[in-house]
Each structure stands twice: as structure tokens, then as C-alpha cells.
Design an enzyme around this catalytic site. Structure first.
Site, mmCIF file in Angstrom:
data_model
loop_
_atom_site.group_PDB
_atom_site.id
_atom_site.type_symbol
_atom_site.label_atom_id
_atom_site.label_comp_id
_atom_site.label_asym_id
_atom_site.label_seq_id
_atom_site.Cartn_x
_atom_site.Cartn_y
_atom_site.Cartn_z
ATOM 1 N N ASP A 162 -8.366 7.461 2.901
ATOM 2 C CA ASP A 162 -8.020 6.122 3.372
ATOM 3 C C ASP A 162 -7.699 6.148 4.870
ATOM 4 O OD1 ASP A 162 -7.321 3.389 3.199
ATOM 5 O OD2 ASP A 162 -5.207 3.893 2.879
ATOM 6 N N GLU A 416 -2.960 14.392 -2.804
ATOM 7 C CA GLU A 416 -3.432 13.604 -3.936
ATOM 8 C C GLU A 416 -4.755 14.061 -4.524
ATOM 9 O OE1 GLU A 416 -3.315 9.409 -3.081
ATOM 10 O OE2 GLU A 416 -1.139 9.395 -3.189
ATOM 11 N N ASN A 469 3.613 10.966 -4.045
ATOM 12 C CA ASN A 469 3.325 9.672 -3.423
ATOM 13 C C ASN A 469 3.390 8.614 -4.518
ATOM 14 O OD1 ASN A 469 2.691 11.152 -1.148
ATOM 15 N ND2 ASN A 469 0.484 10.822 -1.271
ATOM 16 N N TYR A 471 3.590 4.286 -5.458
ATOM 17 C CA TYR A 471 3.448 2.913 -4.959
ATOM 18 C C TYR A 471 3.911 1.888 -5.987
ATOM 19 C CZ TYR A 471 1.419 4.759 -0.776
ATOM 20 O OH TYR A 471 1.262 5.424 0.423
ATOM 21 N N TYR A 475 0.733 -0.930 -5.667
ATOM 22 C CA TYR A 475 -0.481 -0.849 -6.489
ATOM 23 C C TYR A 475 -0.184 -1.106 -7.962
ATOM 24 C CZ TYR A 475 -2.707 1.103 -2.350
ATOM 25 O OH TYR A 475 -3.196 1.274 -1.089
ATOM 26 N N GLU A 507 5.218 9.726 0.140
ATOM 27 C CA GLU A 507 4.679 8.385 0.411
ATOM 28 C C GLU A 507 5.306 7.383 -0.534
ATOM 29 O OE1 GLU A 507 0.390 7.883 0.473
ATOM 30 O OE2 GLU A 507 0.112 9.787 1.524
ATOM 31 N N LYS A 571 0.452 -0.471 6.219
ATOM 32 C CA LYS A 571 1.741 -0.057 5.631
ATOM 33 C C LYS A 571 2.701 0.507 6.675
ATOM 34 C CE LYS A 571 -0.009 0.696 0.957
ATOM 35 N NZ LYS A 571 -1.471 0.763 1.188
HETATM 36 C C1 GCB Z 1 -2.144 7.200 -0.664
HETATM 37 C C2 GCB Z 1 -2.827 8.110 0.283
HETATM 38 C C3 GCB Z 1 -2.867 7.560 1.681
HETATM 39 C C4 GCB Z 1 -3.197 6.072 1.643
HETATM 40 C C5 GCB Z 1 -2.121 5.368 0.871
HETATM 41 C C6 GCB Z 1 -2.386 3.859 0.733
HETATM 42 O O1 GCB Z 1 -1.683 7.566 -1.694
HETATM 43 O O2 GCB Z 1 -2.286 9.406 0.281
HETATM 44 O O3 GCB Z 1 -3.824 8.261 2.417
HETATM 45 O O4 GCB Z 1 -3.362 5.525 2.904
HETATM 46 O O5 GCB Z 1 -2.052 5.883 -0.411
HETATM 47 O O6 GCB Z 1 -1.939 3.114 1.569
HETATM 48 O O7 GCB Z 1 -3.071 3.479 -0.213
#
Ligand code: GCB
Length: 602
Positions: A162, A416, A469, A471, A475, A507, A571
Site C-alpha cells: 500500500d 503482514e 497491525n 484496524y 476496516y 499499526e 492515515k
Molecule cells: C496495513 C499495511 C500498511 C497499509 C495500512 C492501511 O496493514 O501494513 O502498509 O498502508 O494497512 O492503511 O491499510
């Protein structure tokens, strides 16, 4: 590999500046031997810089394949009888280099240095032409991986990571000179016993000579000395390298023949220890809690190019916000950058370019999920033996480059990757061995993805620390902070039940359009990022096993085009031009209130 330096016995000539440049859209340059003559039809291109955003040409922005760089310079007249070396600090992702039309080296891997002895090909006092073909293509044997999609309009580079596939000569290029017999490498390992610093060193030399060493403190006073290519020296009343302080010594290595010094090298080092004990992460036997970010080398115009002004500015923003650490997501950063971290006591999780080794991730995020439980990633036609060998090589080269850096406290061997399958476990086990063999002194880990949570991941058990990581609230549980926190809490609880190790959140984050506001908890607003981050950090505070919070990301950054991204990933705590979003003020308040490197308490 030693970083080139200028000293009483070594000369250094920078090749930074405008080089001639030509994109090889038809892939004919190697056959036509463009290295054999001045580059026809060339434009000016700054080195260091990514080439993608330098012109106003979308074709160059999206170029796939070789680009050619060329420069001419004079080899200093005074370099007669010297060993002359050409060093590229990086070339993304693969390069072949010619000197006066003769091939001298090629290198695969976009973020690590390479060099060649060119003594036989150059004449001191005369001009030399240096040409590099730099290929940005990613395939199943490169790290990171990728594939090409052939279309009637040309090839398209596809990849999983990404961040935009910026390419070119991102870092400086140098010519340097040493005596024909020279110090080739050194490994410094430190410990302390009470107030005495213990420094084990191991020097390798090429050619004949006697090695001696002296330790100089930061003021240049000699505080210890020794003879022989390897051994231990002791520093009385040692000053430790501490997070936030970063005190360093020089190991001055001298190589002498018949009593005369022919080469020397000053290797900076810090005396400090790193240990994982239970769920604590200890630096100098004191608990260290990571506060900071996953970052990117990413800027408007020069992309991933090393740029002192922006680098120092970023470090000043880290200081302003109260960060004590960062991760080099998702590749090794420039040596200038690492040097700064060493000098100023910023703690670094040093990562290889192994990102995107997860073919299930897109299906996973969008609800597709894994197919038959077998690896989608680690199979012969995808990331097989060749990819694994390249991954091992990247680990070795990263450790060879950064092994003496006190700032580096963890090697992250991947970000990841697929980690829930048996094939992934088989793939990673030997890579952990490679890292530990190259450096038995630092913890080794990798960064776990949300699709392989506690209980499902088969690789975290090999690591010394748990790096995750997550979210929740972005997500998954999108826009629903209470549910997100419930799920986050449940997952941390599960990790603490199965792994007796420090847990570092490498993350967590939320895309946020700077200037977007709202009171209804709407995603993409500064308020939502602020509230989600605050709630997340409060959950971390509940768990003594959580030893780090590195928010994603330090700043907004460019990515490839896609329906999930609006001119890149948003982000950041700062915008791409480094203006703070609301969350930055919250982090500053929280982090600045912390005593030393202890765990924050809200
Ligand atoms: C992740 C990745 C990172 C992305 C991030 C995202 O888990 O490690 O490279 O930029 O999520 O913002 O989706």
C-alpha cells in the site's frame, strides 16, 4: 558493509547532483548498449530522488521497466595507487552499473547499498562515465513481490503493498578511495558491567597489516584501546546510549604496515543492551515502551529520495509530538536517516522490504477469504524458493548494513505476510534462523496481520516479540468505536493468553481527510480519527503486556490508484506536507506527559 567515510586515510567524492536520464519504454537499451556512449535524448534528473514525480509526464510516473542514469566525473589525480570504489546507497529495485562501458556490478533489492572496486577501470586525473540501468519491475522473485499485467497499451505493474512504487536512485552515489590493504568490515557488540562498558569488536581486513583499535568518546578523548583484529575493550565510567539521548563513541580502527598506518575507519557505536524478559522490552535493563509511528520515505516531488531538510524536519516533528521510536515500514531507510536516529537516541524497529507477501489479503479484507486452507502465497508458482532466497538475502544485507546501529532494537523480517498456513510457517522458520545467525544480539520479529489473529497465526511463536497491525474501527467495525474496542480488547486478551511476550502495536489508524469535520462520528473526519485513536490507546493502557503504540502513519503518503485511496493513504497524523491533524495534538499531549520511556497512563 561499511558506510563510506572521509578521514585521514580515506577520500570520498559525492556524485550527487543532476544526472542524464532516459526512460527505456521499449526495453531496448541493454541490447543497444546505451552504456557505451553518452545517453542520447536524455533529460536532467536529480540524484537522489524518485524519478516518478519530477516531470509533468504521467507516462514516466507510471513507467514500467528500465530507466537509464548517466554521469561523468573526474577521478581525482591524487588517487593514483589507491583502491577506488563506486558505491550506490540504493537503486530501486534492480540495477546494472557500467564504468566507461564495462559492466561492474548488478544488484537486486531496492533499498540496500552495493559497491564495486573499479580501480582497474579508471585513471586518476581522467574523466569517467558512469551508467546505471535501474529496473523498477517487481515479480515473484523480488522483495517486495509483484506481477506484470500485459495490456494492449503496455505493461502495468501490479503489487500488493500500500505505497506507490517510487523508483530510481533514491540515495547518494559516491566514489571513494582507500589504500589497497583496507578495513573491510567491523562488528561491534556491547554490554556493561556496573559502570564499565564492554565492547566486543571483530574487524575484517583485506590485505596484510596489523589492526589496532582505540575508543574515543564524543569529545574525541581516547578512553580505551586494544590490538588485534578482534577482542574486547573496556570503557571505564561508560556513558550509555539511551533513548532520547543517543550518546556514541567511535571505534577508531587502524591498519598498519611496518609501523605506518595505511587505512583507518571510525565506526560509531553506542553502549547499550536490548533484552526481552517476559512481557517487558528492556533497553539497558529498563522497561521501554514504544511511542511513535510506522513511517514512510515519501514526499511530494522527490518521492522516496533522501533529502536532508525533510528528514531533519520529520525528526523535529517526532520530537514535537513526543515520539521515542518508529518502524522503518516497509523497507530499510536511508543511512542518513539511520545515522540521525543513532545520534539523537530515536529507537528503531528496522524492517526488510518484505511487504505484500500475502495474496489472501485483498480477498480477506473484501470478504473473499482463503480458499482451501492451503497457502495462496507460498507456492512454487508464486513466492517459492527464489523469492525465499531473495528474502533471506535482504535480511542478511540489512543486518550487514545496520548491525552496529544502537538505535536498532528489533529486526522486523516482514510486514503482514500470510502467516496462518503451514506453508507460511515452513517459509519463515529458516528466515528467523538467518536473522538470528546474522545477529544473535537483537530480538527478531515480524508484523502480524489482522487476518491471522491470535490463535490462527503460525509464525508469531517463532518471534521474540508480538508485533501486530490492527484496524478495529476502520476496516472492521467501520464507524463503530464501541464494537471496535470490544473486539480489540478481546483479541489482546487472547494474545496475552497464548504468548508471554511484549505486544507492540505497530499499526492502528483511520484514514482522515485533513480539514474534514463533523460531530456525528463520521469516518474520514479529524474528529473520528481523534476519537478512535484515543479509545484505542485507552484499551492499550488496560494491558501491561502492551509495550508499544506506533500509530499508522506518521504522515499521509502516496499509493497506487484505487477505490480505497484518495490521492494516497490518508492515515497520517500529519498531512503529506507535514501539517498536524487534530489527532497529532492528542498524541502530543499523551506522549509529552510520559516520564522517560514508561508506559503512558491515558
Ligand atoms: C496495513 C499495511 C500498511 C497499509 C495500512 C492501511 O496493514 O501494513 O502498509 O498502508 O494497512 O492503511 O491499510
Amino acid at each position: 558493509m561499511l558506510r563510506p567515510q572521509e578521514n585521514a586515510h580515506r577520500e570520498l567524492k559525492s556524485l550527487v547532483g543532476l544526472w542524464k536520464f532516459r526512460a527505456d519504454a521499449d526495453g531496448v537499451g541493454r541490447d543497444q548498449e546505451w552504456q557505451a556512449a553518452p545517453l542520447a535524448g536524455a533529460i536532467d534528473m536529480p540524484v537522489p530522488s524518485s524519478y516518478n514525480e519530477i516531470t509533468a509526464d504521467p507516462q514516466l510516473y507510471n513507467h514500467v521497466g528500465d530507466v537509464w542514469y548517466q554521469t561523468t566525473t573526474y577521478v581525482p589525480r591524487g588517487w593514483a595507487d589507491r583502491r577506488i570504489v563506486l558505491r550506490f546507497d540504493s537503486a530501486t529495485h534492480q540495477a546494472t552499473v557500467w564504468v566507461n562501458g564495462t559492466e561492474v556490478m548488478s544488484h537486486k533489492g531496492g533499498y540496500l547499498p552495493f559497491e564495486a572496486d573499479v580501480t582497474a577501470l579508471v585513471t586518476p586525473g581522467e574523466q569517467v562515465r558512469i551508467t546505471a540501468a535501474v529496473d523498477n519491475r517487481l515479480d515473484w522473485t523480488t522483495i517486495p513481490p509483484g506481477w506484470l499485467e500485459q495490456t494492449p497499451d503496455g505493461a502495468r505493474q501490479k503489487y500488493f503493498q500500500d505505497f506507490f512504487n517510487f523508483a530510481g536512485l533514491h540515495r547518494p552515489v559516491h566514489l571513494y578511495a582507500t589504500a589497497p590493504a583496507y578495513v573491510d568490515d567491523v562488528t561491534v557488540r556491547t554490554d556493561y558491567d556496573g559502570r564499565t562498558g564492554l565492547v566486543d569488536y571483530d574487524v575484517t581486513v583485506v590485505g596484510e597489516g596489523e589492526v589496532s583499535v582505540a575508543v574515543l568518546d564524543a569529545e574525541g578523548n581516547e578512553v580505551a584501546s586494544g590490538t588485534g583484529a578482534s577482542g574486547r575493550v573496556e570503557i571505564p565510567e561508560v556513558r550509555l546510549w539511551q533513548p532520547g539521548v543517543g550518546y556514541r563513541y567511535d571505534l577508531r580502527i587502524s591498519l598498519a604496515r611496518d609501523g605506518e598506518v595505511v587505512d583507518s575507519y571510525d565506526q560509531k557505536f553506542g553502549v547499550r543492551t536490548v533484552r526481552v524478559v517476559g512481557t517487558d522490552f528492556l533497553i539497558n535493563d529498563r522497561p521501554f515502551y514504544f511511542r511513535g509511528f510506522g513511517m514512510h520515505e515519501d514526499h511530494h516531488v522527490f518521492g522516496k529520495g533522501q533529502h536532508d531538510a525533510s528528514m531533519v524536519h520529520d525528526y523535529n516533528l517526532l520530537k514535537w509530538i513526543g515520539a521515542n521510536s518508529f518502524r522503518t515500514s516497509h523497507y530499510p531507510y536511508s543511512e542518513e536517516n539511520m545515522e540521525y536516529a543513532d545520534a539523537h537516541g530515536i529507537v528503531v524497529i528496522d524492517e526488510t522490504p518484505a511487504v505484500g507477501l500475502n495474496l489472501g489479503i485483498m480477498g480477506g479484507i473484501f470478504g473473499g477469504g482463503a480458499d482451501d486452507g492451503k497457502s495462496q502465497t507460498f507456492r512454487p508458482e508464486r513466492i517459492g524458493e527464489a523469492g525465499q532466497a531473495q528474502h533471506a538475502q535482504e535480511i542478511r544485507e540489512l543486518i550487514a548494513r545496520d548491525k552496529n546501529r544502537p538505535s536498532v532494537v528489533i529486526w522486523s523480517i516482514a510486514n503482514e505476510p500470510e502467516s496462518e498456513t503451514q506453508e507460511a510457517a515452513d517459509y519463515f522458520r529458516p528466515l528467523f534462523d538467518v536473522a538470528r545467525e546474522a545477529d544473535p544480539t537483537r530480538p527478531v520479529g515480524f508484523v502480524n496481520v489482522m487476518l491471522a489473529p491470535a490463535g490462527a497465526c503460525k509464525v508469531t511463536e517463532m518471534a521474540d516479540v508480538v508485533m501486530v497491525n490492527r484496524y478495529y474501527g476502520w476496516y472492521v467495525d467501520s464507524g463503530d468505536i464501541p464494537s471496535a474496542m470490544r473486539h480489540l480488547r478481546a483479541e489482546i486478551t487472547k494474545w496475552t493468553e497464548i504468548e508471554e511476550k511484549p505486544i507492540i502495536f505497530t499499526e492502528f489508524g483511520a484514514d482522515t481527510m485533513a480539514g474534514q469535520h463533523g460531530l456525528m462520528g463520521t469516518m474520514w473526519t479529524e474528529e473520528y480519527q481523534y476519537d478512535l485513536m484515543k479509545a484505542t490507546l485507552e484499551v492499550f493502557d488496560e494491558f501491561p503486556q502492551v509495550q508499544g503504540e506506533q500509530m499508522w502513519n506518521f504522515a499521509d503518503f502516496q499509493t497506487s490508484a484505487g477505490i480505497m485511496r484518495l490521492d494516497g493513504n490518508k492515515k497520517g497524523a500529519f498531512t503529506r506536507d507535514r501539517r498536524p491533524k487534530a489527532v497529532a495534538h492528542m498524541l502530543r499531549k499523551r506522549w509529552s506527559a510520559v516520564e522517560g520511556d514508561a508506559k503512558p497512563t491515558h
